[in-house]
Motif scaffolding. Structure first.
Motif, PDB file in Angstrom:
ATOM      1  N   GLU A  12      41.450   6.695  -9.755  1.00  0.00           N
ATOM      2  CA  GLU A  12      41.897   6.320 -10.352  1.00  0.00           C
ATOM      3  C   GLU A  12      42.284   4.871 -10.702  1.00  0.00           C
ATOM      4  OE1 GLU A  12      44.132   7.303 -14.275  1.00  0.00           O
ATOM      5  OE2 GLU A  12      43.518   8.753 -13.354  1.00  0.00           O
ATOM      6  N   LEU A  44      38.131  -1.906 -15.763  1.00  0.00           N
ATOM      7  CA  LEU A  44      37.778  -2.383 -17.596  1.00  0.00           C
ATOM      8  C   LEU A  44      36.678  -1.615 -17.493  1.00  0.00           C
ATOM      9  CD1 LEU A  44      37.795  -6.616 -17.689  1.00  0.00           C
ATOM     10  CD2 LEU A  44      39.354  -5.055 -18.038  1.00  0.00           C
ATOM     11  N   ARG A  45      36.149  -1.222 -19.184  1.00  0.00           N
ATOM     12  CA  ARG A  45      35.614   0.002 -19.298  1.00  0.00           C
ATOM     13  C   ARG A  45      34.622  -0.941 -18.894  1.00  0.00           C
ATOM     14  NH1 ARG A  45      34.637   0.869 -25.564  1.00  0.00           N
ATOM     15  NH2 ARG A  45      34.803  -0.840 -26.039  1.00  0.00           N
ATOM     16  N   THR A  46      34.696  -2.067 -18.990  1.00  0.00           N
ATOM     17  CA  THR A  46      33.228  -2.794 -18.796  1.00  0.00           C
ATOM     18  C   THR A  46      32.501  -3.353 -17.595  1.00  0.00           C
ATOM     19  OG1 THR A  46      34.396  -5.149 -19.252  1.00  0.00           O
ATOM     20  CG2 THR A  46      32.951  -3.736 -20.718  1.00  0.00           C
ATOM     21  N   GLN A  47      33.740  -2.475 -16.561  1.00  0.00           N
ATOM     22  CA  GLN A  47      32.635  -3.135 -15.083  1.00  0.00           C
ATOM     23  C   GLN A  47      32.398  -1.842 -14.590  1.00  0.00           C
ATOM     24  OE1 GLN A  47      33.220  -4.935 -12.575  1.00  0.00           O
ATOM     25  NE2 GLN A  47      34.701  -4.255 -11.236  1.00  0.00           N
ATOM     26  N   ARG A  73      34.535  -0.385  -8.502  1.00  0.00           N
ATOM     27  CA  ARG A  73      35.250   0.468  -8.776  1.00  0.00           C
ATOM     28  C   ARG A  73      36.334  -0.416  -8.890  1.00  0.00           C
ATOM     29  NH1 ARG A  73      35.714   5.034 -11.668  1.00  0.00           N
ATOM     30  NH2 ARG A  73      37.829   6.424 -11.147  1.00  0.00           N
ATOM     31  N   GLN A  89      31.394   1.132 -12.579  1.00  0.00           N
ATOM     32  CA  GLN A  89      33.012   2.475 -12.386  1.00  0.00           C
ATOM     33  C   GLN A  89      32.741   2.890 -10.848  1.00  0.00           C
ATOM     34  OE1 GLN A  89      34.922   3.135 -15.456  1.00  0.00           O
ATOM     35  NE2 GLN A  89      34.058   1.017 -15.868  1.00  0.00           N
TER      36      GLN A  89
END
Ligand SMILES: Cc1ncc(COP(=O)(O)O)c(C=O)c1O
Length: 418
Positions: A249, A253-256, A263, A258
């Motif tokens: 975890e 960013l959620r735009t990165q 990551r 994943q």
């Protein structure tokens, strides 16, 4: 290219590749013994960085030519770094500002998977960059165990064994000491760590410029290094075992993207510097030869090991002849040792020695080099630490002779250090 001891002016690399070697200070040629803090950069690397800015400077993942080329620059840097480190492929390689930043990012991510009472093992010999990120986990109730080092700068492997328990989740150890040149037995640590199911993170910052790394063979879960120590720009590199990063975890960013290797990367990378990372690896490969790129890296690293090893040993032997000098770290009879020699000179602080030498163009470092725990254990923390001398591909025997002569001058009381 060869290093015949009788030729005092032989360096492994072509010295004309390094523009900074031409620099003079107060009439003295500069001898850069400060490699462990960052080496000089060849023109091939500088040119590649200039090329990036003058040719395809853009952000990545776009729809136009310069952006697509920037994607290729980043991908190429991952591929070259993987080849340099002996990792399977670009998916293993993540980049960051420097090793320390990546180590903190890794510890934050790993910390989210640990629970109170879990244990992390660190060592007294390590640079703070592979200690502080793990020590920070104490706030979460993680127990940090510290492996002892002996006064010769080697790790106490029995103590290591005792500190690894069923609760150990992570073992953080250096591959080579930037303070005293010890090369640690990573296979032995790998066995101990994996025996209890812990992960192993290896700080290879000081090892990477001097000795060949084979990440896949080593069996580490994570390995960190820094390109500015191996003739590249200031970029940190994290090599992760396939599939591991995807389980963590991380801060992202959620735009990165994943997945690994993106990551653990945050924000826009230094694309120009990444172009320079590829050029640095290619520069090293060109010092060797072989059927493929990795074979060139392997022969180059063997030549580097030989060249720097001969110089370091010569320096070490010469130092031991000088009255008042105490040399720290393992002996050069050890089969594997980094070409980094640290010492103190009775009656003179490390800073005074480095200042005196620096005025003659002999660039050496003094202090604790962020390996402050090791310097504390050696009892030198409140005495100004060590003088550190590092060998690199552009150093010649004549540089070492000049350095030995200058230290002799200080030791005999004719120099200005105090
Ligand atoms: C052994 C070792 N580890 C870690 C680091 C930290 O690397 P960086 O400057 O890339 O954060 C250094 C830097 O000198 C080092 O020598």
């Amino acid at each position: 290219m060869d290093d015949k001891p009788e030729n005092a002016n032989a360096s492994l690399a072509d010295r004309s590749d390094f523009p900074s070697l031409e620099r003079k200070y107060k009439g003295h040629t500069l001898s850069y013994f400060d490699g462990p803090a960052g080496v000089q950069v060849p023109r091939q690397v500088i040119d590649r960085i200039v090329w990036y800015y003058s040719h395809c400077n853009a952000n990545v993942h776009g729809y136009f030519v310069t952006s697509k080329e920037s994607d290729q620059v980043v991908e190429e840097a991952r591929r070259r770094a993987a080849e340099f480190l002996g990792a399977s492929g670009p998916e293993n390689i993540s980049f960051g500002a420097n090793m320390t930043t990546l180590a903190f990012a890794l510890s934050h991510a790993v910390g989210r998977h640990l629970i109170e009472g879990d244990e992390v093992v660190i060592t007294q010999l390590d640079h703070e960059a592979n200690r502080a990120p793990w020590l920070g986990l104490r706030k979460k109730g993680i127990v940090i165990r510290e492996v002892k080092m002996f006064s010769d700068g080697t790790l106490d492997y029995e103590d290591f064994e005792q500190n690894i328990t069923k609760r150990t989740r992570m073992v953080a150890v250096g591959y080579a000491s930037n303070a005293v040149g010890t090369v640690n037995d990573i296979s032995r640590v790998e066995e101990m760590a994996h025996h209890v199911g812990a992960w192993l993170v290896v700080d290879a910052v000081h090892y990477a410029p001097h000795l060949l790394i084979d990440f896949d063979e080593l069996g580490a879960d994570f390995l960190l290094c820094s390109a500015y120590k191996f003739y590249g720009p200031h970029v940190g590199i994290l090599c992760s075992r396939k599939g591991l990063l995807d389980q963590l975890e991380t801060d992202l960013l959620r735009t990165q993207i994943q997945k690994a290797p993106w990551r653990i990367e945050t924000g826009t990378l230094n694309h120009a510097a990444l172009a320079g990372v590829s050029a640095a690896v290619e520069y090293i490969a060109a010092l060797g030869d072989g059927e493929n790129f990795r074979a060139c890296i392997a022969t180059a690293m063997e030549r580097i090991r030989m060249h720097e090893g001969i110089l370091a040993r010569h320096f070490y032997d010469g130092l031991k002849e000088i009255a008042g000098v105490t040399v720290y770290g393992p002996s050069f009879d050890d089969p594997l040792r980094a070409p980094t020699v640290s010492f103190t000179l009775e009656g003179h602080s490390a800073a005074a020695v480095a200042t005196f030498l620096g005025e003659q163009g002999l660039l050496v470092w003094a202090g604790h080099f962020y390996a402050i725990r090791a310097v504390e254990i050696l009892g030198l923390a409140d005495r100004g630490g060590l003088v550190r001398v590092g060998m690199s591909v552009y150093i010649r025997r004549s540089d070492v002779e000049r350095l030995l002569d200058a230290i002799q001058v200080i030791a005999s009381g004719k120099g200005g250090a105090s």
